[in-house]
Design a protein around this motif. Structure first.
Motif, short mmCIF file in Angstrom:
data_model
loop_
_atom_site.label_atom_id
_atom_site.label_comp_id
_atom_site.label_asym_id
_atom_site.label_seq_id
_atom_site.Cartn_x
_atom_site.Cartn_y
_atom_site.Cartn_z
N LEU A 118 0.82 -1.21 0.00
CA LEU A 118 0.00 0.00 0.00
C LEU A 118 0.85 1.26 0.00
O LEU A 118 0.60 2.19 -0.74
CB LEU A 118 -0.90 0.04 1.24
CG LEU A 118 -2.05 -0.95 1.31
CD1 LEU A 118 -2.75 -0.84 2.66
CD2 LEU A 118 -3.02 -0.68 0.19
N CYS A 119 1.87 1.27 0.89
CA CYS A 119 2.64 2.50 1.05
C CYS A 119 3.96 2.20 1.74
O CYS A 119 4.19 1.11 2.25
CB CYS A 119 1.85 3.52 1.87
SG CYS A 119 1.44 2.94 3.53
N MET A 120 4.82 3.23 1.73
CA MET A 120 6.09 3.16 2.43
C MET A 120 6.23 4.44 3.25
O MET A 120 5.93 5.53 2.78
CB MET A 120 7.25 3.07 1.42
CG MET A 120 8.63 2.92 2.07
SD MET A 120 9.48 4.45 2.48
CE MET A 120 9.81 5.13 0.89
N ASN A 121 6.63 4.28 4.50
CA ASN A 121 6.91 5.40 5.41
C ASN A 121 8.39 5.36 5.73
O ASN A 121 8.94 4.31 6.02
CB ASN A 121 6.17 5.21 6.75
CG ASN A 121 4.75 5.64 6.70
OD1 ASN A 121 4.47 6.81 6.76
ND2 ASN A 121 3.84 4.68 6.60
N ARG A 122 9.03 6.52 5.71
CA ARG A 122 10.41 6.60 6.19
C ARG A 122 10.46 7.72 7.22
O ARG A 122 10.16 8.86 6.93
CB ARG A 122 11.39 6.89 5.05
CG ARG A 122 12.84 6.84 5.54
CD ARG A 122 13.84 7.08 4.43
NE ARG A 122 13.81 6.01 3.46
CZ ARG A 122 13.60 6.20 2.16
NH1 ARG A 122 13.40 7.39 1.68
NH2 ARG A 122 13.61 5.18 1.34
N SER A 123 10.79 7.36 8.45
CA SER A 123 10.89 8.32 9.54
C SER A 123 12.35 8.54 9.87
O SER A 123 13.13 7.60 9.94
CB SER A 123 10.20 7.79 10.80
OG SER A 123 8.84 7.60 10.56
N THR A 124 12.70 9.79 10.07
CA THR A 124 14.03 10.14 10.54
C THR A 124 13.89 10.62 11.97
O THR A 124 13.08 11.49 12.26
CB THR A 124 14.65 11.25 9.66
OG1 THR A 124 14.65 10.80 8.31
CG2 THR A 124 16.07 11.55 10.09
N ILE A 125 14.66 10.00 12.86
CA ILE A 125 14.52 10.25 14.29
C ILE A 125 15.88 10.65 14.85
O ILE A 125 16.89 9.99 14.60
CB ILE A 125 13.98 8.99 15.00
CG1 ILE A 125 12.64 8.61 14.37
CG2 ILE A 125 13.85 9.21 16.49
CD1 ILE A 125 12.27 7.18 14.55
N TYR A 126 15.89 11.75 15.58
CA TYR A 126 17.11 12.27 16.21
C TYR A 126 17.09 11.79 17.66
O TYR A 126 16.16 12.08 18.40
CB TYR A 126 17.11 13.80 16.13
CG TYR A 126 18.39 14.44 16.57
CD1 TYR A 126 19.49 14.52 15.72
CD2 TYR A 126 18.50 14.99 17.84
CE1 TYR A 126 20.66 15.13 16.12
CE2 TYR A 126 19.68 15.60 18.25
CZ TYR A 126 20.75 15.67 17.38
OH TYR A 126 21.91 16.27 17.78
N LEU A 127 18.11 11.03 18.05
CA LEU A 127 18.19 10.45 19.39
C LEU A 127 19.30 11.13 20.18
O LEU A 127 20.48 10.77 20.05
CB LEU A 127 18.45 8.94 19.29
CG LEU A 127 17.43 8.13 18.51
CD1 LEU A 127 17.92 6.71 18.28
CD2 LEU A 127 16.09 8.13 19.23
N ARG A 128 18.92 12.12 20.96
CA ARG A 128 19.92 12.82 21.79
C ARG A 128 20.48 11.85 22.81
O ARG A 128 19.77 11.05 23.41
CB ARG A 128 19.28 14.01 22.50
CG ARG A 128 18.91 15.11 21.56
CD ARG A 128 18.38 16.34 22.24
NE ARG A 128 17.95 16.13 23.61
CZ ARG A 128 17.13 16.92 24.27
NH1 ARG A 128 16.66 17.98 23.69
NH2 ARG A 128 16.79 16.67 25.50
N GLY A 129 21.78 11.93 23.02
CA GLY A 129 22.44 11.09 24.02
C GLY A 129 22.75 9.69 23.55
O GLY A 129 23.27 8.88 24.31
N ALA A 130 22.43 9.34 22.30
CA ALA A 130 22.63 7.97 21.82
C ALA A 130 23.85 7.84 20.90
O ALA A 130 24.08 6.78 20.35
CB ALA A 130 21.38 7.50 21.08
N GLY A 131 24.61 8.90 20.70
CA GLY A 131 25.76 8.84 19.81
C GLY A 131 27.00 8.33 20.51
O GLY A 131 26.96 7.86 21.65
N GLY A 132 28.11 8.43 19.82
CA GLY A 132 29.40 8.03 20.37
C GLY A 132 29.68 6.55 20.25
O GLY A 132 30.59 6.04 20.88
N PHE A 133 28.94 5.83 19.43
CA PHE A 133 29.14 4.39 19.30
C PHE A 133 30.14 4.04 18.20
O PHE A 133 30.52 2.89 18.04
CB PHE A 133 27.82 3.65 19.06
CG PHE A 133 26.99 4.19 17.93
CD1 PHE A 133 27.21 3.80 16.63
CD2 PHE A 133 25.96 5.10 18.20
CE1 PHE A 133 26.44 4.30 15.60
CE2 PHE A 133 25.18 5.59 17.18
CZ PHE A 133 25.42 5.19 15.87
#
Length: 145
Positions: free
Chosen positions: A90-105
């Motif tokens: 039917l459809c495609m959704n693409r969400s972009t989510i900014y996760l503060r505090g989740a970087g540095g990996f």
């Protein structure tokens, strides 16, 4: 299927994204974040056929991208929605989510850009060269700023 007099608004498909206790519908091993620091950054939808007013659907969700931004991470989640039974997309959704505090990996990844998408996934926006059919103006109150 559904009511013959009812139509589904195209933006309704953005509500098809599956959710669970962590707010994303995904448990990502090794990615730790505080859901209170999550920021929904962008929503992109493609609709492949008219959405029925009554149907059972199945979502297939995948991580389309994960970018380390140092103190934060940018997560791209792609959801394909299928009609149960026929398997028709039917459809495609693409969400972009900014996760503060989740970087540095990892080492910071390349700057986040949709320029890496295939040319058929990004469409130029054109605006008509005419006067608008309606204009609405409003002011932000000082208490809102």
């Amino acid at each position: 299927m559904g009511s013959p007099t009812s139509s589904v608004l195209p933006t309704f498909v953005s509500s098809f994204i599956s959710r669970s206790g962590n707010g994303l519908g995904l448990d990502l091993p090794g990615l730790h974040y505080d859901p209170n620091l999550l920021l929904h950054a962008q929503q992109y939808i493609e609709i492949y056929r008219a959405i029925p007013s009554r149907a059972n659907v199945t979502n297939k969700i995948k991580v389309a991208g994960l970018h380390d931004r140092g103190k934060a991470a940018v997560l791209e989640v792609e959801t394909l929605t299928f009609l149960q039974g026929s398997g028709e997309v039917l459809c495609m959704n693409r969400s972009t989510i900014y996760l503060r505090g989740a970087g540095g990996f990892s080492d910071s990844s390349e700057p986040f850009s949709y320029a890496t998408y295939a040319a058929n996934e990004v469409f130029p926006v054109t605006f008509p060269d005419s006067t608008p059919s309606a204009v609405y103006e409003d002011c932000t109150q000082k208490s809102q700023a």
